[in-house]
Design a protein around this motif. Structure first.
Motif, mmCIF file in Angstrom:
data_model
loop_
_atom_site.group_PDB
_atom_site.id
_atom_site.type_symbol
_atom_site.label_atom_id
_atom_site.label_comp_id
_atom_site.label_asym_id
_atom_site.label_seq_id
_atom_site.Cartn_x
_atom_site.Cartn_y
_atom_site.Cartn_z
ATOM 1 N N ALA A 1 40.363 -34.262 9.789
ATOM 2 C CA ALA A 1 39.100 -33.609 10.176
ATOM 3 C C ALA A 1 39.212 -33.045 11.594
ATOM 4 O O ALA A 1 38.772 -31.913 11.863
ATOM 5 C CB ALA A 1 37.938 -34.597 10.079
ATOM 6 N N PHE A 2 39.801 -33.808 12.510
ATOM 7 C CA PHE A 2 39.951 -33.325 13.884
ATOM 8 C C PHE A 2 40.892 -32.116 13.926
ATOM 9 O O PHE A 2 40.628 -31.133 14.631
ATOM 10 C CB PHE A 2 40.491 -34.424 14.792
ATOM 11 N N ARG A 3 41.984 -32.189 13.167
ATOM 12 C CA ARG A 3 42.919 -31.056 13.169
ATOM 13 C C ARG A 3 42.265 -29.809 12.566
ATOM 14 O O ARG A 3 42.529 -28.676 12.994
ATOM 15 C CB ARG A 3 44.186 -31.433 12.404
ATOM 16 N N ALA A 4 41.414 -30.008 11.561
ATOM 17 C CA ALA A 4 40.673 -28.875 10.989
ATOM 18 C C ALA A 4 39.738 -28.283 12.036
ATOM 19 O O ALA A 4 39.674 -27.059 12.221
ATOM 20 C CB ALA A 4 39.881 -29.335 9.759
ATOM 21 N N ALA A 5 39.015 -29.139 12.757
ATOM 22 C CA ALA A 5 38.084 -28.662 13.777
ATOM 23 C C ALA A 5 38.820 -27.867 14.856
ATOM 24 O O ALA A 5 38.300 -26.871 15.381
ATOM 25 C CB ALA A 5 37.341 -29.842 14.404
ATOM 26 N N LEU A 6 40.050 -28.283 15.195
ATOM 27 C CA LEU A 6 40.811 -27.600 16.246
ATOM 28 C C LEU A 6 41.228 -26.191 15.857
ATOM 29 O O LEU A 6 41.611 -25.399 16.724
ATOM 30 C CB LEU A 6 42.046 -28.435 16.611
ATOM 31 N N LYS A 7 41.132 -25.843 14.570
ATOM 32 C CA LYS A 7 41.418 -24.463 14.162
ATOM 33 C C LYS A 7 40.354 -23.509 14.668
ATOM 34 O O LYS A 7 40.605 -22.310 14.831
ATOM 35 C CB LYS A 7 41.521 -24.389 12.638
ATOM 36 N N VAL A 8 39.155 -24.023 14.889
ATOM 37 C CA VAL A 8 38.067 -23.222 15.446
ATOM 38 C C VAL A 8 37.883 -23.523 16.926
ATOM 39 O O VAL A 8 37.733 -22.623 17.753
ATOM 40 C CB VAL A 8 36.746 -23.487 14.684
ATOM 41 N N ARG A 9 37.925 -24.809 17.266
ATOM 42 C CA ARG A 9 37.691 -25.243 18.651
ATOM 43 C C ARG A 9 39.003 -25.146 19.440
ATOM 44 O O ARG A 9 39.582 -26.154 19.844
ATOM 45 C CB ARG A 9 37.136 -26.671 18.659
#
Length: 1006
Positions: free
Chosen positions: A690-698
């Motif tokens: 989930a964190f790695r997914a969020a880092l694609k935007v953030r």
């Protein structure tokens, strides 16, 4: 003709026009331009294909070609315009152009009409083309690659602009053959394509004579372009006509960035041109047609700067602006103008803060648009200035709009002494003058000059106060809002207090102090300001006052059946209760916040307001997570997870990428906590995903603060993963993630986040030091926890202070073991007891229990130094107290660790007192721990339990148990050795081998 080229030292660029590199190129050119200017020759061929004979006709290409040809001629090009060409004529035109271009410095082709891509080749479509043309495309259509290759051999710079990305004019399933016997290829979906084979179009190696190529498409790859209203120009042609004139002083790449963003704004984000550039020099065109003058000139100048600013904005920020424009019904141009007025360096990095800015300024824009018709004046000069200001705002030229309104206010002040002829005229004049001040205030607010805006609203109020009750209310309310915004932006508490005073003036307008809807709305606004003040203070008095006002407002909104404002007030109440609750050990306020957010959700149905519903679900998840930290087993964690997953049903990456990334980040936090409590590695792995997914935007480039937060959280997940792996890879990756976060979270700018990162980094060094027995690592751990305490002082952050004390105690305990210095144990015991001054069983049961367990562990190791049975009894008592909260169901790993510790203390207590009476209880504790520490899930801990059970049987044998007990001891020691080997933890193996040898020797003596 006259245009200018400037040297560029071996810099080659092929990128989207939004690349920041373009700015650097322009800076380089400034220094070189004066020295290297020379007259150059340019030729142009402009093609417009409208009257197609067998496929769909296009109304505008002929207009586009005519207007572009005139413009290029005015720019100094030797330009030739041809329209409606069949295949033979079009090929002849291009062949002749290649011949004419030889010896020129720049060759410029503009094509407007149908175009297709197939098999890696781009084709211009002649007006006589039909379906049969596709069977012999190289002959019946016009491939453009050969033309470009020929130009590059003889012309230093080739520019090809293709306004041909319209929809495919042939049947969707039609196939193209280059020759009748060649293989067939499908037609690309979006008109012309930017690729030929595996290489980017125009990216073939330049010859010695070539300075590079520019190929521009009217729309992005795979996207059709708009043709525009019949009889006019296409959006792409219109943008070229408006901005190519700027080339007399602006580098060509920057001009094309203006064109790109002009089309983007003009089509309301439906179309965005694409450019492939490989120039090795900068181009400056020196002669241009007349530019707009007067008001239009000022607007156009700021508009061009706005377009360049937009081109540098990353896609997630664009998505937020586009969504705000769509939801609030305000012009996209004006919202971008607002951000430009703020300054790109001041645009909030945090998506939530950016959303607040966009919401506030969109509301002001809506108000300005709605009040436009009500603005009446007899002064023609004021009419002109106000009309120009409206036009400027629509073009995003907010600073220019404010200048026009400055002039309008100046005009008002010049004529203010001649308005007293009659009462009716006075009223009309005063209200008209007030409207001008309010208009300038709106423009000031749009450029974030809230202080000036508040002054102008106050002036408008003074002019309208005696003439119009509704306007006096509105102007005073806007003054209060501007003062609140000023206080928020600058941290000026005086501005916030003046905002409250302005709202209280409004409350005096309500007849007889009636507690009606207006009273509730105004008081609600007062509470919002009080909350802002309270968030900056260490005390909670203002926050409590705000909470009570929100409750009072709810009574009125419920009575008048105003569901929208009722739900907003509930949401406000939930937020302020969350702020209060996070500062207190008692979870009472957090429980109240949950109740408020659930009530808000009842008035925000998903089918009517899906994004508001999703926002409330997300905030509910945050409150539930905060509440779970006050519980022994985190009962609300599962509910928080459910709330986040519901929010993600509406917040998708495609539709709302910023909010999606925020919820993914929050969901990851919940999954980490759940995984650690339940000893569930799958949950922690899911959290890391989930964190790695969020880092694609953030990303760091786009949202550095959000990026740092998520990197910090990813480190927490990796730390959790390390529980299941005795290596150091996950721990080292976690340390790297925390280090990344600290590059953004400096103590000066983000003290609380800095302290949080220090705490987490301390935990990683603690685990690394424990596994490697590295004193330096443990010293670093202690230093990190002590650094965090510089911010986490007990009076302001009691729970965070207690957490740092607890973690420091664990590190000091490990240092005592590694260095064999008992003084560390004394320091650790003091740290644990300090933590217990804030951690109470009634309000923080889980933290209290974990601290009791840590205290028990430290007391155990201290007893190993002082051989004091009393210390061991205190250790056993502390761990048994912890087990009253830490159950196997709620916290299996912590429960098992406490069981193991009790077993160790009982075993040592028997050794000190030379008795076997504690062995059965110790054995029971070790055996209980094996319910969690299985060989499959926790091989190293399982091995230690095997070793401990071996010690039980060794001791029994020593007290007269005989060979059977030694045999059992050997079996357990050998199991332990095998377990340590499987876990990759070799340090205890020599000692285990020694125990096996001694047991065998003792057994042989029996």
């Amino acid at each position: 003709m006259a245009f200018v080229e400037t040297s560029k030292r071996n810099l080659v660029r092929q990128a989207w026009l939004t690349a920041f590199v373009a700015v650097l190129f322009c800076l380089a050119a400034t220094a070189l331009q004066a020295a290297e200017t020379k007259s150059l020759k340019g030729v142009a061929l402009i093609i417009g294909q409208s009257k197609y004979e067998h496929i769909a006709a296009l109304p505008n290409p002929a207009n586009d070609a005519r207007d572009v040809a005139k413009m290029l001629t005015d720019l100094g090009f030797d330009a030739r315009n041809v329209t409606d060409r069949d295949a033979a004529k079009l090929k002849r035109d291009l062949e002749r152009f290649v011949e004419d271009a030889e010896g020129a410095d720049v060759a410029f082709i503009y094509y407007s009409g149908h175009g297709i891509e197939a098999g890696g080749e781009n084709y211009l479509v002649p007006v006589d083309a039909d379906i049969s043309s596709l069977e012999d495309a190289d002959a019946a259509l016009v491939p453009i690659s050969a033309v470009m290759d020929a130009l590059k051999k003889t012309v230093p710079v080739t520019i090809v602009l293709l306004d041909a990305c319209r929809t495919n004019p042939f049947p969707a399933d039609a196939m193209v053959r280059r020759a009748p016997t060649a293989s067939a290829s499908p037609i690309g979906a979006g008109g012309l394509g930017p690729v030929r084979g595996a290489k980017a179009l125009g990216n073939t190696p330049a010859t010695d004579a070539s300075l590079g190529t520019v190929v521009g498409f009217a729309a992005e790859p795979g996207r059709p372009a708009l043709d525009g209203a019949a009889g006019e120009n296409s959006p792409y042609a219109a943008a070229l006509l408006r901005h190519l004139a700027a080339m007399k002083g602006t580098e060509f790449g920057s001009v094309m960035r203006m064109v790109t963003e002009e089309v983007y704004l003009d089509t309301k984000a439906k179309q965005r041109p694409w450019v492939n550039e490989s120039l090795r020099r900068l181009l400056y065109f020196g002669i241009a047609p007349p530019e707009p003058t007067g008001d239009d000139g000022l607007i156009t100048g700021e508009r061009r700067q706005l377009l360049l600013t937009i081109s540098d904005l990353p896609d997630p920020k664009r998505a937020q602006v586009e969504l705000a424009s769509l939801q609030e019904g305000v012009p996209l141009d004006a919202l971008y103008g607002v951000l430009k007025a703020l300054g790109t360096e001041k645009i909030p990095e945090d998506p939530t803060d950016l959303q607040k800015v966009l919401d506030a300024q969109a509301e002001r824009l809506k108000k300005m648009m709605s009040e436009r018709a009500a603005l009446r004046t007899d002064d023609p000069e004021i009419k002109r200035l106000v009309a120009s200001a409206d036009k400027a705002i629509g073009q995003g030229a907010i600073v220019t709009a404010r200048k026009f309104l400055d002039d309008a206010v100046g005009r008002v002040e010049q004529t203010s002494d001649v308005v007293d002829e009659a009462e009716g005229l006075v009223k009309q004049k005063r209200l008209a003058d007030a409207a001008i001040y309010a208009r300038r205030a709106d423009a000031s607010a749009l450029v974030f000059d809230y202080k000036s805006a508040a002054g102008d609203y106050a002036k408008a109020f003074s002019l309208a106060e005696k003439w119009d009750d509704k306007l006096r209310w509105n102007y005073k309310s806007q003054e209060a809002e501007a003062l609140n915004a000023s206080g928020n932006a600058t941290g000026d508490l005086d501005a916030l207090q003046h905002s409250i005073e302005a709202y209280r003036v409004i409350l005096n307008f309500i007849p007889n102090g009636e507690q009606n809807r207006d009273w509730a709305i105004t008081r609600n606004n007062v509470a919002v300001v009080l909350q802002t003040i309270g968030e900056r203070e260490t005390e909670t008095a203002h926050l409590e006052e705000a909470a009570q006002i929100f409750r009072d407002s709810l009574v009125v909104f419920e009575r008048v059946k105003d569901d929208i404002n009722w739900a907003a007030a509930q949401g406000n109440l939930g937020n302020v209760l969350l702020t209060i609750g996070e500062r207190q050990s008692d979870p009472k306020r957090l429980n109240e916040a949950v109740t408020a957010m659930r009530a808000a959700l009842e008035k925000r149905p998903r089918d009517k307001v899906p994004l508001d519903w999703a926002s409330s679900q997300m905030i509910l998840g945050i409150v539930l997570y905060a509440l779970s930290e006050r519980e022994p087993a985190g009962e609300h964690l599962a509910q928080a997870e459910a709330a986040y997953r519901l929010a993600l049903e509406e917040y998708t990456r495609e539709k709302t990428p910023v909010e999606w990334g925020m919820v993914e980040n929050n969901l990851g936090n919940t999954l980490v906590t759940l995984g650690i409590q339940l000893n569930d590695k799958a949950k922690i792995d899911e959290a890391a995903d989930a964190f790695r997914a969020a880092l694609k935007v953030r990303t760091r480039e786009t949202f550095p603060v959000a990026w740092a937060t998520t990197r910090l959280n990813l480190g927490n997940a990796l730390s959790g993963v390390a529980r299941f792996d005795m290596g150091t890879d996950a721990l080292e990756e976690a340390a790297s993630a925390y280090g990344d976060a600290l590059t953004v979270f400096t103590r000066q700018r983000f003290p609380k986040d800095w302290a949080s990162a220090q705490n987490n980094l301390g935990s990683i060094y603690q685990t690394l030091g424990q596994r490697t027995r590295d004193v330096a690592m443990l010293d670093q751990s202690a230093a990190s926890f002590r650094a965090a305490r510089q911010v986490y002082v007990r009076r302001k952050f009691p729970l965070d202070w207690a957490a740092s004390q607890y973690s420091l105690g664990n590190t000091l305990r490990l240092l005592g073991g590694v260095t064999d210095k008992p003084e560390y144990y004394g320091e650790a015991i003091a740290a644990f007891r300090d933590a217990l001054r804030e951690y109470k069983r009634e309000t923080n049961p889980r933290q209290w229990a974990l601290t009791q367990a840590g205290l028990g562990s430290t007391l155990h190791w201290l007893s190993m130094s002082n051989a004091d049975p009393k210390t061991l009894l205190e250790s056993i008592a502390a761990r048994r107290a912890a087990l009253e909260v830490l159950t196997i169901e709620a916290a299996p790993v912590d429960w098992a660790n406490a069981q193991n510790g009790i077993g160790m203390s009982l075993l040592n207590l028997g050794n000190l007192q030379r008795t076997d009476k504690y062995l059965s209880d110790a054995e029971a504790a070790f055996t209980a721990a094996l319910k969690v520490f299985t060989r499959e899930s926790q091989p190293m801990q399982w091995a230690f339990e095997q070793n401990n059970l071996g010690d039980i049987h060794w001791n029994r044998a020593s007290y007269g148990g005989g060979k059977a007990e030694y045999r059992k001891a050997i079996e357990f020691f050998e199991s332990a050795k095998q377990g340590f080997t499987e876990a990759g933890y070799t340090m205890p193996i020599p000692l285990t081998d020694k125990k096996i040898d001694l047991a065998k020797k003792q057994m042989a003596k029996k």
